[in-house]
Design an enzyme around this catalytic site. Structure first.
Site, PDB file in Angstrom:
ATOM      1  N   LYS A 212      -4.402   4.442  -2.054  1.00 35.60           N
ATOM      2  CA  LYS A 212      -4.111   3.720  -0.926  1.00 35.60           C
ATOM      3  C   LYS A 212      -2.920   3.552  -0.087  1.00 35.60           C
ATOM      4  O   LYS A 212      -1.832   3.264  -0.593  1.00 35.60           O
ATOM      5  CB  LYS A 212      -4.524   2.130  -1.667  1.00 35.60           C
ATOM      6  CG  LYS A 212      -3.930   1.009  -0.779  1.00 35.60           C
ATOM      7  CD  LYS A 212      -4.816   0.795   0.323  1.00 35.60           C
ATOM      8  CE  LYS A 212      -4.258  -0.262   0.990  1.00 35.60           C
ATOM      9  NZ  LYS A 212      -3.258   0.276   2.457  1.00 35.60           N
ATOM     10  N   GLY A 265       6.342  -0.079  -3.707  1.00 37.36           N
ATOM     11  CA  GLY A 265       5.971  -1.240  -2.780  1.00 37.36           C
ATOM     12  C   GLY A 265       6.834  -2.440  -3.270  1.00 37.36           C
ATOM     13  O   GLY A 265       7.581  -2.497  -4.063  1.00 37.36           O
ATOM     14  N   GLU A 293       7.500   1.063  -8.926  1.00 37.97           N
ATOM     15  CA  GLU A 293       8.881   1.118  -8.368  1.00 37.97           C
ATOM     16  C   GLU A 293       8.857  -0.191  -7.340  1.00 37.97           C
ATOM     17  O   GLU A 293       8.113  -0.050  -6.229  1.00 37.97           O
ATOM     18  CB  GLU A 293       9.438   2.273  -7.953  1.00 37.97           C
ATOM     19  CG  GLU A 293       9.346   3.345  -8.987  1.00 37.97           C
ATOM     20  CD  GLU A 293      10.532   3.038  -9.977  1.00 37.97           C
ATOM     21  OE1 GLU A 293      11.308   2.111  -9.932  1.00 37.97           O
ATOM     22  OE2 GLU A 293       9.972   3.624 -11.315  1.00 37.97           O
ATOM     23  N   CYS A 327      14.417   1.476  -0.069  1.00 35.92           N
ATOM     24  CA  CYS A 327      14.655   0.317  -1.110  1.00 35.92           C
ATOM     25  C   CYS A 327      15.937   0.566  -1.798  1.00 35.92           C
ATOM     26  O   CYS A 327      16.505  -0.516  -2.562  1.00 35.92           O
ATOM     27  CB  CYS A 327      13.658   0.762  -2.367  1.00 35.92           C
ATOM     28  SG  CYS A 327      13.703   2.611  -2.581  1.00 35.92           S
ATOM     29  N   GLU A 425      15.981  -9.725  -1.451  1.00 37.50           N
ATOM     30  CA  GLU A 425      15.680  -8.366  -0.430  1.00 37.50           C
ATOM     31  C   GLU A 425      15.122  -8.799   0.898  1.00 37.50           C
ATOM     32  O   GLU A 425      14.241  -9.647   1.161  1.00 37.50           O
ATOM     33  CB  GLU A 425      14.472  -7.521  -1.188  1.00 37.50           C
ATOM     34  CG  GLU A 425      14.322  -6.421  -0.254  1.00 37.50           C
ATOM     35  CD  GLU A 425      13.162  -5.231  -0.966  1.00 37.50           C
ATOM     36  OE1 GLU A 425      12.121  -5.716  -1.148  1.00 37.50           O
ATOM     37  OE2 GLU A 425      13.492  -4.268  -1.689  1.00 37.50           O
TER      38      GLU A 425
HETATM   39  P1  NAD Z   1       4.044  -3.463   0.149  1.00 38.68           P
HETATM   40  O1  NAD Z   1       3.972  -4.184  -1.191  1.00 38.68           O
HETATM   41  O2  NAD Z   1       3.769  -4.442   1.373  1.00 38.68           O
HETATM   42  O3  NAD Z   1       2.869  -2.369   0.322  1.00 38.68           O
HETATM   43  C1  NAD Z   1       2.605  -1.344  -0.737  1.00 38.68           C
HETATM   44  C2  NAD Z   1       1.405  -0.799  -0.853  1.00 38.68           C
HETATM   45  O4  NAD Z   1       0.365  -1.860  -1.495  1.00 38.68           O
HETATM   46  C3  NAD Z   1       0.683  -0.602   0.786  1.00 38.68           C
HETATM   47  O5  NAD Z   1      -0.165   0.488   0.683  1.00 38.68           O
HETATM   48  C4  NAD Z   1      -0.275  -1.933   0.811  1.00 38.68           C
HETATM   49  O6  NAD Z   1      -1.293  -1.611   1.572  1.00 38.68           O
HETATM   50  C5  NAD Z   1      -0.583  -2.030  -0.690  1.00 38.68           C
HETATM   51  N1  NAD Z   1      -1.282  -3.416  -1.182  1.00 38.68           N
HETATM   52  C6  NAD Z   1      -1.091  -4.444  -0.623  1.00 38.68           C
HETATM   53  N2  NAD Z   1      -1.759  -5.622  -1.345  1.00 38.68           N
HETATM   54  C7  NAD Z   1      -2.372  -4.963  -2.398  1.00 38.68           C
HETATM   55  C8  NAD Z   1      -3.550  -5.235  -2.946  1.00 38.68           C
HETATM   56  N3  NAD Z   1      -3.694  -6.549  -3.267  1.00 38.68           N
HETATM   57  N4  NAD Z   1      -4.213  -4.234  -3.643  1.00 38.68           N
HETATM   58  C9  NAD Z   1      -3.896  -2.929  -3.744  1.00 38.68           C
HETATM   59  N5  NAD Z   1      -2.790  -2.487  -2.739  1.00 38.68           N
HETATM   60  C10 NAD Z   1      -2.143  -3.282  -1.911  1.00 38.68           C
HETATM   61  O7  NAD Z   1       5.222  -2.731   0.291  1.00 38.68           O
HETATM   62  P2  NAD Z   1       5.634  -2.173   1.642  1.00 38.68           P
HETATM   63  O8  NAD Z   1       6.100  -2.942   2.604  1.00 38.68           O
HETATM   64  O9  NAD Z   1       4.982  -0.890   2.229  1.00 38.68           O
HETATM   65  O10 NAD Z   1       7.144  -1.258   1.018  1.00 38.68           O
HETATM   66  C11 NAD Z   1       8.438  -1.800   1.221  1.00 38.68           C
HETATM   67  C12 NAD Z   1       8.627  -2.354  -0.223  1.00 38.68           C
HETATM   68  O11 NAD Z   1       8.682  -1.299  -1.319  1.00 38.68           O
HETATM   69  C13 NAD Z   1      10.205  -3.008  -0.489  1.00 38.68           C
HETATM   70  O12 NAD Z   1      10.015  -4.009  -1.374  1.00 38.68           O
HETATM   71  C14 NAD Z   1      10.979  -1.704  -1.233  1.00 38.68           C
HETATM   72  O13 NAD Z   1      12.026  -2.134  -1.883  1.00 38.68           O
HETATM   73  C15 NAD Z   1       9.804  -1.132  -1.978  1.00 38.68           C
HETATM   74  N6  NAD Z   1      10.027   0.338  -2.498  1.00 38.68           N
HETATM   75  C16 NAD Z   1      10.686   0.412  -3.632  1.00 38.68           C
HETATM   76  C17 NAD Z   1      11.014   1.834  -3.860  1.00 38.68           C
HETATM   77  C18 NAD Z   1      11.595   2.140  -5.320  1.00 38.68           C
HETATM   78  O14 NAD Z   1      11.626   3.269  -5.849  1.00 38.68           O
HETATM   79  N7  NAD Z   1      11.879   1.028  -6.094  1.00 38.68           N
HETATM   80  C19 NAD Z   1      10.763   2.707  -2.882  1.00 38.68           C
HETATM   81  C20 NAD Z   1      10.238   2.470  -1.831  1.00 38.68           C
HETATM   82  C21 NAD Z   1      10.021   1.307  -1.336  1.00 38.68           C
END
Ligand code: NAD
Length: 544
Positions: A212, A265, A293, A327, A425
């Site tokens: 996804k 995410g 993560e 992140c 955040e």
């Molecule tokens: P997000 O949680 O909005 O989305 C992440 C993914 O989850 C997307 O593909 C989204 O479509 C999917 N998603 C959303 N709802 C879902 C569901 N119910 N079922 C399945 N999939 C679903 O995050 P984002 O805005 O894309 O990324 C930003 C976040 O990611 C920030 O909080 C950041 O800190 C984190 N991040 C963490 C790291 C790490 O290594 N710790 C690295 C990069 C980003």
């Protein structure tokens, strides 16, 4: 038949190209940016190696010019998710028993394709679709993506090499089985390389995935999927599923074949998926592996002996590169009163000097934030700081979404160390600073450790090495990646394995053995050469 016991040597990291004016790489990327700007790409789903078009579509646009459409994508519905589950489960049977060196060769070929034939394709798609400068794209979509692929082949060999001892009259072996079922790879918008790794780490170990991708990173992610296929990935090993997260997530997690989640995410999404998994727990064939993560509230702690120039330059890079959407981005600082006047002058000057602009404009240091939702969320924090008596905006604070989602690099001075922007955040170009009295050093370290629920990255700046060590020890659980006299962003695969605990995730350290080990379910096999023929033990003979 190839009987070699093979190991892939520890690779060198992919060199970051300079893109200086007149260089061949600069010419190449400028041409590719022009070419992709004129295209409108149709992005299908890819299930079992076949393109699927649902007709339920959405648009891919440039964050820095949201009126410009880069593509149209098809959204998966429940029917397509079911098809993908079947394709992944079927493909697992063969892929999981394919020799691991053959699996590794697919990863290594994908790395080579990105390094050569598709370097400009990946950079241009990431720059235009996710609004990155050439440097930010090069270190992500090219170099880190390649490093993850090459290092995973190396680390997999180390895992397979680890075998148990055998005593006389027996042979013991460990078979590193792939998980029984499929892995759900859910990727964020901010790193193309992470999207690659979330799939390819489990795939290296013999698993198949349903992928996804984030809706705001579909262009680069689609090209990535095509590169994997060109590299020889068999049909059904990765199934590319754009669409609404909840529609895809609900169906995937309800499947009895769901064997693992590889997620990067936000906390909200990870927690939601974990809770759904708990509700379905009795349906699964095995207990699923959950690797996630998530967010961060990353810090720089400045000791009174720090070098002010070094602090300012690293804080600005760490906070504002890629618009603070890493992140690991610095989003809070603790600065002693004695150094604050000098650091403040330097940081405010640098922040005001930053040029924002189009991703194709090489003079810009920053571009736009990813979407209107992100723009609204980030600017709400800025507005709250403007109104609060607990905070003062000392740089930036303005924004404009008329053409692209642009937010000026913003520095807030918090008068209350628990002000909202010191804790939550924000995921945008907003840095909050708390100035502590030099005599309250101890209390400031405690504040740094306890103010936010996260534990991802952090840094200390100090010329006093003993003080740096003391702070490093006191902040042991405040960051999974800790830096001494460096910014807390820019981890390199194989050098600084990445991940944090507390609310920042399961800390399985992407790009290393810790992560790969989560995607295998070992089987121990003992063979006895001369088995027992009597049930009694020798000392019992005297009683016969
Ligand atoms: P997000 O949680 O909005 O989305 C992440 C993914 O989850 C997307 O593909 C989204 O479509 C999917 N998603 C959303 N709802 C879902 C569901 N119910 N079922 C399945 N999939 C679903 O995050 P984002 O805005 O894309 O990324 C930003 C976040 O990611 C920030 O909080 C950041 O800190 C984190 N991040 C963490 C790291 C790490 O290594 N710790 C690295 C990069 C980003």
């Amino acid at each position: 038949m190839n009987n070699a016991i093979y190991s892939f040597r520890s690779p060198d990291n992919e060199p970051v190209l300079d893109y200086l004016k007149g260089s061949p790489e600069r010419k190449g990327i400028e041409e590719e940016l022009k070419r992709q700007t004129k295209l409108e790409v149709e992005i299908p789903l890819i299930i079992g190696g076949k393109e699927v078009r649902t007709g339920n579509t959405g648009k891919v646009t440039m964050p820095h010019n949201h009126g410009h459409v880069l593509g149209t994508y098809h959204k998966a519905g429940t029917k397509e998710v079911e098809m993908a589950i079947k394709a992944a489960v079927d493909a697992q049977k063969e892929w999981s028993v394919t020799p691991w060196t053959v699996r590794a060769s697919v990863l290594l070929k994908a790395a080579e394709l990105i390094a050569t034939k598709y370097r400009h394709t990946m950079n241009a798609a990431t720059m235009l679709g996710q609004s990155k400068t050439i440097f930010q794209s090069e270190i992500d979509a090219v170099c880190e993506a390649i490093d993850f692929l090459r290092y995973n082949a190396h680390f997999a060999g180390k895992i397979y090499d680890a075998q148990p001892k055998s005593a006389m009259n027996q042979l013991n072996r460990m078979e590193y089985r792939a998980l029984e079922g499929f892995v759900f790879a859910v990727s964020p918008f901010n790193f193309t390389s992470i999207a690659s790794n979330l799939n390819m780490a489990p795939v290296m170990m013999g698993n198949t995935t349903i992928w996804k991708p984030a809706t705001t990173a579909l262009l680069s992610n689609y090209y990535l999927m095509k590169i994997f296929m060109e590299a020889g990935l068999p049909a059904g090993v990765i199934n590319y599923m754009p669409g609404q997260g909840s529609v895809i997530g609900n169906t995937v997690v309800a499947s009895k074949h769901f064997a693992g989640l590889h997620f990067t995410g936000s906390n909200g999404t990870f927690n939601h998926l974990w809770q759904d998994v708990s509700k379905n727990l009795t349906n699964y064939i095995s207990y699923p592996r959950l690797v996630g993560e998530t967010g961060g509230k990353d810090f720089i702690f400045v000791h009174p002996t720090a070098d002010t120039e070094e602090v300012a330059a690293n804080a600005i890079r760490g906070a504002f590169e890629f618009q603070g959407q890493k992140c690991s981005a610095v989003s809070r600082m603790y600065i002693p009163k004695s150094l604050w006047p000098r650091i403040k002058d330097l940081m405010v000057d640098m922040a005001n000097d930053i040029k924002m602009g189009d991703a194709a404009d090489f003079s810009a240091f920053m571009n736009a934030v990813i979407s209107e939702t992100a723009f609204n969320d980030i600017t709400a924090y800025i507005d709250e700081a403007k109104k609060s008596s607990d905070a003062e905006i000392i740089a930036g604070g303005s924004y404009d979404k008329s053409k692209g989602y642009f937010i000026k690099p913003t520095i807030i001075q918090a008068l209350n160390p628990k002000f909202k922007t010191m804790q939550e955040e924000i995921f945008g170009p907003v840095l909050t600073v708390f100035v502590y009295d030099d005599k309250d050093l101890d209390e400031a370290i405690e504040l740094c450790d306890t103010t936010s629920p996260y534990g991802l990255t952090g840094a200390v700046f100090a010329r006093d090495r003993a003080a740096a060590e003391m702070i490093c020890n006191r902040l042991r659980y405040a960051a999974g990646n800790f830096y001494i006299n460096d910014k807390p962003t820019g981890a390199v695969v194989g050098m600084q394995p990445f991940g944090g605990s507390r609310a920042s995730g399961t800390n399985d350290k992407a790009g290393g053995e810790f992560n790969l080990i989560r995607w295998v379910s070992p089987r121990t096999i003992k063979e006895t050469f001369v088995p027992a023929t009597e049930y009694k033990y020798p000392y019992q003979k005297e009683f016969e």
